[in-house]
Each structure stands twice: as C-alpha cells, then as structure tokens.
Scaffold this motif. Structure first.
Motif, PDB file in Angstrom:
ATOM      1  N   UNK A  19       7.931  -4.999  20.759  1.00 41.36           N
ATOM      2  CA  UNK A  19       6.608  -5.464  20.349  1.00 41.36           C
ATOM      3  C   UNK A  19       6.693  -6.770  19.570  1.00 41.36           C
ATOM      4  N   UNK A  20       5.591  -7.496  19.586  1.00 41.01           N
ATOM      5  CA  UNK A  20       5.400  -8.644  18.698  1.00 41.01           C
ATOM      6  C   UNK A  20       4.681  -8.131  17.457  1.00 41.01           C
ATOM      7  N   UNK A  21       5.306  -8.303  16.297  1.00 40.92           N
ATOM      8  CA  UNK A  21       4.839  -7.663  15.061  1.00 40.92           C
ATOM      9  C   UNK A  21       4.669  -8.703  13.964  1.00 40.92           C
ATOM     10  N   UNK A  22       3.473  -8.781  13.408  1.00 35.22           N
ATOM     11  CA  UNK A  22       3.188  -9.650  12.268  1.00 35.22           C
ATOM     12  C   UNK A  22       2.936  -8.794  11.040  1.00 35.22           C
ATOM     13  N   UNK A  23       3.674  -9.054   9.953  1.00 39.60           N
ATOM     14  CA  UNK A  23       3.510  -8.311   8.706  1.00 39.60           C
ATOM     15  C   UNK A  23       3.264  -9.330   7.595  1.00 39.60           C
ATOM     16  N   UNK A 159       1.064  -7.992  19.085  1.00 34.02           N
ATOM     17  CA  UNK A 159       0.761  -6.636  19.555  1.00 34.02           C
ATOM     18  C   UNK A 159       0.299  -5.768  18.394  1.00 34.02           C
ATOM     19  N   UNK A 160       0.963  -5.930  17.258  1.00 35.11           N
ATOM     20  CA  UNK A 160       0.656  -5.119  16.071  1.00 35.11           C
ATOM     21  C   UNK A 160       0.640  -6.013  14.842  1.00 35.11           C
ATOM     22  N   UNK A 161      -0.369  -5.834  14.005  1.00 37.11           N
ATOM     23  CA  UNK A 161      -0.424  -6.491  12.708  1.00 37.11           C
ATOM     24  C   UNK A 161      -0.408  -5.431  11.614  1.00 37.11           C
ATOM     25  N   UNK A 162       0.420  -5.654  10.593  1.00 36.97           N
ATOM     26  CA  UNK A 162       0.511  -4.712   9.472  1.00 36.97           C
ATOM     27  C   UNK A 162       0.327  -5.471   8.167  1.00 36.97           C
ATOM     28  N   UNK A 163      -0.571  -4.988   7.316  1.00 41.20           N
ATOM     29  CA  UNK A 163      -0.767  -5.570   5.993  1.00 41.20           C
ATOM     30  C   UNK A 163      -0.887  -4.446   4.973  1.00 41.20           C
ATOM     31  N   UNK A 164      -0.700  -4.807   3.707  1.00 41.93           N
ATOM     32  CA  UNK A 164      -0.911  -3.871   2.605  1.00 41.93           C
ATOM     33  C   UNK A 164      -2.099  -4.368   1.797  1.00 41.93           C
ATOM     34  N   UNK A 165      -2.855  -3.448   1.223  1.00 40.63           N
ATOM     35  CA  UNK A 165      -4.025  -3.801   0.426  1.00 40.63           C
ATOM     36  C   UNK A 165      -4.177  -2.821  -0.732  1.00 40.63           C
ATOM     37  N   UNK A 187      -5.172  -8.947  10.978  1.00 47.01           N
ATOM     38  CA  UNK A 187      -5.861  -7.764  11.508  1.00 47.01           C
ATOM     39  C   UNK A 187      -6.752  -8.148  12.683  1.00 47.01           C
ATOM     40  N   UNK A 188      -7.489  -9.250  12.553  1.00 47.31           N
ATOM     41  CA  UNK A 188      -8.403  -9.659  13.613  1.00 47.31           C
ATOM     42  C   UNK A 188      -7.670 -10.193  14.840  1.00 47.31           C
ATOM     43  N   UNK A 189      -6.492 -10.779  14.626  1.00 47.06           N
ATOM     44  CA  UNK A 189      -5.745 -11.366  15.743  1.00 47.06           C
ATOM     45  C   UNK A 189      -4.958 -10.331  16.527  1.00 47.06           C
ATOM     46  N   UNK A 190      -4.575  -9.226  15.885  1.00 50.09           N
ATOM     47  CA  UNK A 190      -3.666  -8.253  16.491  1.00 50.09           C
ATOM     48  C   UNK A 190      -4.378  -7.344  17.488  1.00 50.09           C
ATOM     49  N   UNK A 191      -3.630  -6.950  18.503  1.00 49.19           N
ATOM     50  CA  UNK A 191      -4.140  -5.961  19.461  1.00 49.19           C
ATOM     51  C   UNK A 191      -4.372  -4.622  18.756  1.00 49.19           C
ATOM     52  N   UNK A 192      -3.422  -4.240  17.881  1.00 45.62           N
ATOM     53  CA  UNK A 192      -3.533  -3.036  17.069  1.00 45.62           C
ATOM     54  C   UNK A 192      -3.162  -3.375  15.634  1.00 45.62           C
ATOM     55  N   UNK A 193      -3.755  -2.693  14.674  1.00 45.00           N
ATOM     56  CA  UNK A 193      -3.475  -3.018  13.273  1.00 45.00           C
ATOM     57  C   UNK A 193      -3.301  -1.761  12.436  1.00 45.00           C
ATOM     58  N   UNK A 217     -12.279  -3.186  12.618  1.00 44.50           N
ATOM     59  CA  UNK A 217     -11.187  -4.058  13.059  1.00 44.50           C
ATOM     60  C   UNK A 217      -9.813  -3.410  12.874  1.00 44.50           C
ATOM     61  N   UNK A 218      -9.777  -2.217  12.278  1.00 36.79           N
ATOM     62  CA  UNK A 218      -8.513  -1.580  11.893  1.00 36.79           C
ATOM     63  C   UNK A 218      -8.290  -0.335  12.740  1.00 36.79           C
ATOM     64  N   UNK A 219      -7.058  -0.131  13.187  1.00 37.83           N
ATOM     65  CA  UNK A 219      -6.738   1.066  13.963  1.00 37.83           C
ATOM     66  C   UNK A 219      -6.275   2.224  13.082  1.00 37.83           C
ATOM     67  N   UNK A 220      -5.416   1.942  12.099  1.00 35.48           N
ATOM     68  CA  UNK A 220      -4.876   3.013  11.262  1.00 35.48           C
ATOM     69  C   UNK A 220      -4.840   2.579   9.801  1.00 35.48           C
ATOM     70  N   UNK A 221      -5.251   3.496   8.936  1.00 31.63           N
ATOM     71  CA  UNK A 221      -5.127   3.303   7.490  1.00 31.63           C
ATOM     72  C   UNK A 221      -4.187   4.364   6.954  1.00 31.63           C
ATOM     73  N   UNK A 222      -3.252   3.918   6.124  1.00 33.96           N
ATOM     74  CA  UNK A 222      -2.220   4.798   5.580  1.00 33.96           C
ATOM     75  C   UNK A 222      -2.212   4.683   4.059  1.00 33.96           C
ATOM     76  N   UNK A 223      -2.231   5.794   3.363  1.00 34.29           N
ATOM     77  CA  UNK A 223      -2.047   5.755   1.912  1.00 34.29           C
ATOM     78  C   UNK A 223      -0.552   5.659   1.634  1.00 34.29           C
ATOM     79  N   UNK A 224      -0.149   4.567   1.023  1.00 35.80           N
ATOM     80  CA  UNK A 224       1.259   4.334   0.682  1.00 35.80           C
ATOM     81  C   UNK A 224       1.302   3.781  -0.733  1.00 35.80           C
TER      82      UNK A 224
END
Length: 272
Positions: A19-23, A159-165, A187-193, A217-224
């Motif tokens: 995958x192409x992954x942006x973090x 393909x996937x964008x991952x960020x923390x907030x 998030x807006x640019x990624x196929x999945x986020x 615009x978000x596919x998954x939210x994770x509590x971390x």
C-alpha cells in the motif's frame, strides 16, 4: 462514515502489503501507536509518504516495512540523522529503499492537490535547486496564460492516510488542535483513512487554531491514549525530548535497534 474500531482491526482491515501510506502530524500528534501496529502486523513493500519523516518512519524502515519513501527532509529533530533510514539507503539494510525527496512547499501543495482530487500540484519552486536532477517526480510546465515556467509534482493520493488527533465525538467528527499540519488534507486525499484519538467525547469544544475533520471523510476511528508518544499531543502530554536524544544511539546499532523493537513494539500488542 467513521466506524469505531480497535487499532489492530483498523490496521488489519485497511493497511495491506504494497500500500501507499501517508502518516502525518507536524511536530506533535505524530501517529506512533498506529505505526507500531503496522510494524507488529509485519506489513511489507509500503510506499511511505510524510513531510519531515522522523523517528516513526525510521522505526518502520528499520523494521523492514518500506520499499519507497516520498518525503521532504528526514532527520531526528534537534539531534541528527535517521540511522535506520541511512542504513537502508546507503547499505540496503534490511533491504534497499527508493527515495523521492521534495521541498516542504512541494509536499504541502501535493497534499492539498490530492485532497482536491487533482492529479498534480503546481508551484513556484525549485529555482536553483538540484533536486529536479535526482527526483523524476519534479517536472516543469509552462503556464498557458502567462507563459511562466512553474514546477509540477504528482499529487499525494495515498491508499491509506493515518493521523492522530486529540478527540472525536460520538458521531465520528475529529478535532485537531494546536499546530495544525496537513492532517485534514491527508484524510481527504486518501482512499481510506484511520484516525487515532486520545479520547471520545460528547462535545468537541473546538477552540481557536483548531480543525474539525468531518466523520463522513473518515473510515475508522481508534482510541489510542498517548498514541502520539514520544511526540506530544497539545493539551494532553509533552514531548519526550530525552527519548529523541536516546534514539540516536539506539538507531545507530542494528542489534540495539532490533532489541528495542522487540521490547517496545512487538511485545506491546493492541489488546483493545
């Protein structure tokens, strides 16, 4: 619409080999917890994209996750080089990595273009720079209106964008506060986020210098909790400067790095 998942399940579902992954996360809110889960799941042949890759991508490259890096400046902020990155580039360990280096401005424009669904970004830049000689992703075009010579780079559409907030509400909207980088654009640019957050709240209580990323615009939210550590999360915990200094010695030595990886990543699985 955003779905609430565990970190393990989110990475397993959306991050595939190749995958192409942006973090992203600028200075703070760097998604270390998510990156460590990618390492634990032993993803391979990833194209990693990031403005100013620092310790997180050094760790992922050293763990053998990456085959390509698209970036602008790579280093340990305030300390020095990324030694796992250098080992991969200079000596092909753990395997060779292809690099495409850009300016900060070009990367920011590429993320914005990706968020807008455009195939390329155009900017005034690279005048007098040697980067176009070594990076085939940098081209020059003529403005059809003025005739001006402008630089062009491919947009970032991972393909996937991952960020923390900092936090998400129960409808899946996410708040980013403090130094706002290109998290929204990723998030807006990624196929999945995937967005990791410190907590789920009833009201985001957005203040000045904040950005709300909508749940649609978000596919998954994770509590971390402490998901950006050892970087910081504005309003939650400070940056661990001692770790950034200690990383220099850890990353210089292959055995020391492998030991650290085993002790602090592989043995710290997500049980959520």
């Amino acid at each position: 619409m955003a779905e609430f998942l565990s970190l393990r399940d989110a990475v397993a579902r959306y991050v595939e080999d190749g995958a192409t992954l942006a973090m992203e996360g600028f200075t703070h809110l760097i998604p270390f917890a998510a990156g460590h889960e990618v390492i634990r799941q032993r993803r391979r042949d990833l194209t990693l994209i990031r403005m100013t890759p620092d310790l997180l991508y050094d760790q992922m490259i050293g763990a053998g996750c990456a085959k390509r890096l698209i970036f602008s400046w790579g280093g340990n902020p305030g300390v020095g080089s990324l030694h796992r990155l250098r080992d991969a580039v200079e000596k092909g360990y753990p395997h060779p990595i292809e690099i495409f280096e850009h300016s900060h401005a070009a990367m920011a424009c590429a993320f914005e273009a990706g968020a807008a669904g455009l195939p390329l970004a155009v900017l005034r830049g690279y005048v007098g720079s040697d980067l176009p000689k070594v990076n085939p992703q940098i081209r020059f075009i003529e403005c059809p209106f003025s005739g001006e010579r402008l630089a062009a780079v491919p947009s970032v559409r991972p393909d996937v964008g991952i960020v923390h907030a900092q936090r998400a509400d129960r409808q899946g909207n996410v708040l980013v506060e403090g130094i706002v980088g290109v998290q929204k654009e990723v998030v807006l640019a990624a196929e999945r986020s995937i967005v990791t957050v410190e907590e789920i709240v009833d009201d985001l209580a957005a203040g000045p210098n904040a950005c709300v990323i909508p749940g649609w615009a978000i596919d998954a939210i994770v509590v971390a909790e402490r998901g950006a550590y050892p970087s910081y999360a504005h309003g939650y915990y400070p940056r661990d400067n001692a770790f950034y200094k200690a990383w220099d010695a850890i990353a210089r030595d292959r055995q020391a790095f492998d030991t650290w990886l085993q002790d602090h990543v592989f043995s710290q699985g997500d049980d959520a």
